[in-house]
Enzyme design. Structure first.
Site, PDB file in Angstrom:
ATOM      1  N   GLN A 104      -0.654  -5.347   0.706  1.00 10.72           N
ATOM      2  CA  GLN A 104      -1.575  -5.153  -0.412  1.00 10.72           C
ATOM      3  C   GLN A 104      -1.190  -6.044  -1.587  1.00 10.72           C
ATOM      4  O   GLN A 104      -2.053  -6.643  -2.240  1.00 10.72           O
ATOM      5  CB  GLN A 104      -1.553  -3.696  -0.860  1.00 10.72           C
ATOM      6  CG  GLN A 104      -2.366  -3.424  -2.131  1.00 10.72           C
ATOM      7  CD  GLN A 104      -2.235  -1.990  -2.600  1.00 10.72           C
ATOM      8  OE1 GLN A 104      -3.174  -1.211  -2.480  1.00 10.72           O
ATOM      9  NE2 GLN A 104      -1.079  -1.637  -3.137  1.00 10.72           N
TER      10      GLN A 104
ATOM     11  N   HIS B 178       4.143  -6.352  11.094  1.00  7.24           N
ATOM     12  CA  HIS B 178       3.828  -6.362   9.666  1.00  7.24           C
ATOM     13  C   HIS B 178       5.064  -6.526   8.783  1.00  7.24           C
ATOM     14  O   HIS B 178       4.931  -6.806   7.595  1.00  7.24           O
ATOM     15  CB  HIS B 178       3.069  -5.080   9.300  1.00  7.24           C
ATOM     16  CG  HIS B 178       2.376  -5.147   7.982  1.00  7.24           C
ATOM     17  ND1 HIS B 178       1.477  -6.150   7.658  1.00  7.24           N
ATOM     18  CD2 HIS B 178       2.453  -4.347   6.873  1.00  7.24           C
ATOM     19  CE1 HIS B 178       1.024  -5.962   6.427  1.00  7.24           C
ATOM     20  NE2 HIS B 178       1.606  -4.879   5.932  1.00  7.24           N
TER      21      HIS B 178
ATOM     22  N   TYR C 115       0.833  -1.207   0.000  1.00 10.30           N
ATOM     23  CA  TYR C 115       0.000   0.000   0.000  1.00 10.30           C
ATOM     24  C   TYR C 115       0.865   1.254   0.000  1.00 10.30           C
ATOM     25  O   TYR C 115       1.720   1.447   0.863  1.00 10.30           O
ATOM     26  CB  TYR C 115      -0.880  -0.032   1.240  1.00 10.30           C
ATOM     27  CG  TYR C 115      -2.138   0.802   1.173  1.00 10.30           C
ATOM     28  CD1 TYR C 115      -3.260   0.342   0.505  1.00 10.30           C
ATOM     29  CD2 TYR C 115      -2.206   2.026   1.824  1.00 10.30           C
ATOM     30  CE1 TYR C 115      -4.432   1.086   0.478  1.00 10.30           C
ATOM     31  CE2 TYR C 115      -3.374   2.779   1.800  1.00 10.30           C
ATOM     32  CZ  TYR C 115      -4.484   2.302   1.127  1.00 10.30           C
ATOM     33  OH  TYR C 115      -5.639   3.041   1.102  1.00 10.30           O
TER      34      TYR C 115
ATOM     35  N   ASP D  64       1.162  -8.813  13.982  1.00  9.00           N
ATOM     36  CA  ASP D  64       0.837  -7.862  12.917  1.00  9.00           C
ATOM     37  C   ASP D  64      -0.428  -7.096  13.284  1.00  9.00           C
ATOM     38  O   ASP D  64      -1.515  -7.665  13.355  1.00  9.00           O
ATOM     39  CB  ASP D  64       0.638  -8.635  11.610  1.00  9.00           C
ATOM     40  CG  ASP D  64       0.559  -7.750  10.376  1.00  9.00           C
ATOM     41  OD1 ASP D  64       0.310  -6.540  10.529  1.00  9.00           O
ATOM     42  OD2 ASP D  64       0.733  -8.286   9.270  1.00  9.00           O
TER      43      ASP D  64
END
Length: 335
Positions: A191, A305, A95, A276
């Site tokens: 993403q 993450h 992202y 995460d």
């Protein structure tokens, strides 16, 4: 923070009911069958070699006709002097990231594979710049970001365009004269992992898929428990539009990796991080547990993450090498 969500044992057993939206398969079939405006055939992909300053890697500026025939940029990197059809890794970005510069992201080309990085339309404001505008930004009522852009309908939603772009990039690589169409793997982080899952469900015959800490999975749960962006965009939108909860989640269900996973058949190597707080592990496990093809997962119990980062790149390199060599997959989950 050792866990951001359910325990590892609970995540492995987590199989929530997520009803498939009506017309899911027909929606995607119709979307991917669309041609350029006015019914004109799509233009051919372009691969223009550039001087990146590299000696051992060839770099190409790529333009692929994406959704509605509009150009999607990318970089293709290939090992210099390679002969014969190459295995190929198609990568989708996290992202906010764009395709960056020609000399970046050399791991897969250095390993001997063709490597296409797809620019994500409208993104590229973070650590890597992008060159693909989103010329159809959707409704004026969306909040900053992309999750609520065009959320009034699946037909207008932002990720309809992005997933179509991704499918067409894979098709372009299947037609590339230096690529073996039977040895194409799709991958991505966050993403990019969510996009890779969608492509795995939409494109038959892939050699493999590697979703890395995937975004866009079990979106209703993620929107309710994630305290950090991007999922918080959904909550921000619904705080303004209190009467749209049901239609918003109905639209987003067409883009949920947990549904696309049920259509996928290619071998998969997932990574999931138990601390995460951006892509909660239960949401990633929702897609993993529903994945219909052969699958492995690497679990990073104490990571956020960032997941396995370069440690996981080593796992991916070994997995792709074995996959392309036709060797049996290592089916042992590693936590």
């Amino acid at each position: 923070m050792p866990s951001a969500d359910l325990t590892l044992a609970e995540c492995r057993a987590y199989r929530p009911e997520l009803p498939l939206p009506d017309g899911f398969d027909a929606f995607w079939s119709d979307t991917l069958d669309e041609r350029a405006p006015g019914g004109a055939p799509d233009r051919r992909p372009r691969f223009d070699e550039v001087d990146s300053g590299l000696v051992q890697v060839r770099a190409y500026d790529v333009s692929v006709p994406g959704h509605d025939g509009r150009p999607v940029r990318g970089w293709l990197r290939m090992p210099a002097g390679a002969t014969g059809p190459l295995g190929c890794v198609v990568e989708f970005l996290g992202y906010g990231r764009g395709r960056g510069l020609a000399h970046e992201q050399l791991m897969w080309a250095c390993a001997g594979y063709a490597h296409l990085v797809m620019d994500t339309r409208g993104q590229g404001w973070s650590s890597a710049t992008g060159d693909t505008p989103d010329t159809d930004p959707g409704s004026a009522g969306s909040v900053p970001g992309f999750l609520t852009r065009g959320v009034e309908s699946p037909a207008t939603h932002y990720y309809r365009r992005v997933f179509t772009d991704a499918v067409r990039c894979v098709r372009a690589m299947r037609e590339h004269p230096e690529v073996d169409p039977a040895r194409i793997v799709v991958t991505g982080v966050s993403q990019g992992g969510g996009i890779a899952l969608a492509v795995a469900g939409l494109v038959p015959g892939l050699a493999g898929v590697m979703p890395d800490v995937p975004f866009l999975c079990n979106i209703p749960r993620a929107a309710r428990i994630a305290a950090t962006p991007p999922y918080t965009e959904i909550a921000a939108y619904l705080r303004l539009h209190r009467d749209r909860v049901e239609p918003v989640f109905h639209t987003l269900s067409y883009f949920d990796g947990a549904h696309h996973a049920t259509r996928a058949t290619a071998p998969a190597l997932f990574s999931i991080a138990m601390a995460d707080d951006i892509c909660p592990p239960s949401t990633c496990f929702t897609a993993y547990n529903r994945y219909a093809g052969p699958k492995d997962v690497r679990v990073y119990e104490f990571n956020g993450h960032e997941g396995g980062a370069e440690h996981h790149r080593a796992e991916q390199l070994a997995w792709v090498r074995a996959l392309f060599a036709g060797l049996p997959a290592d089916r042992t989950d590693r936590a």
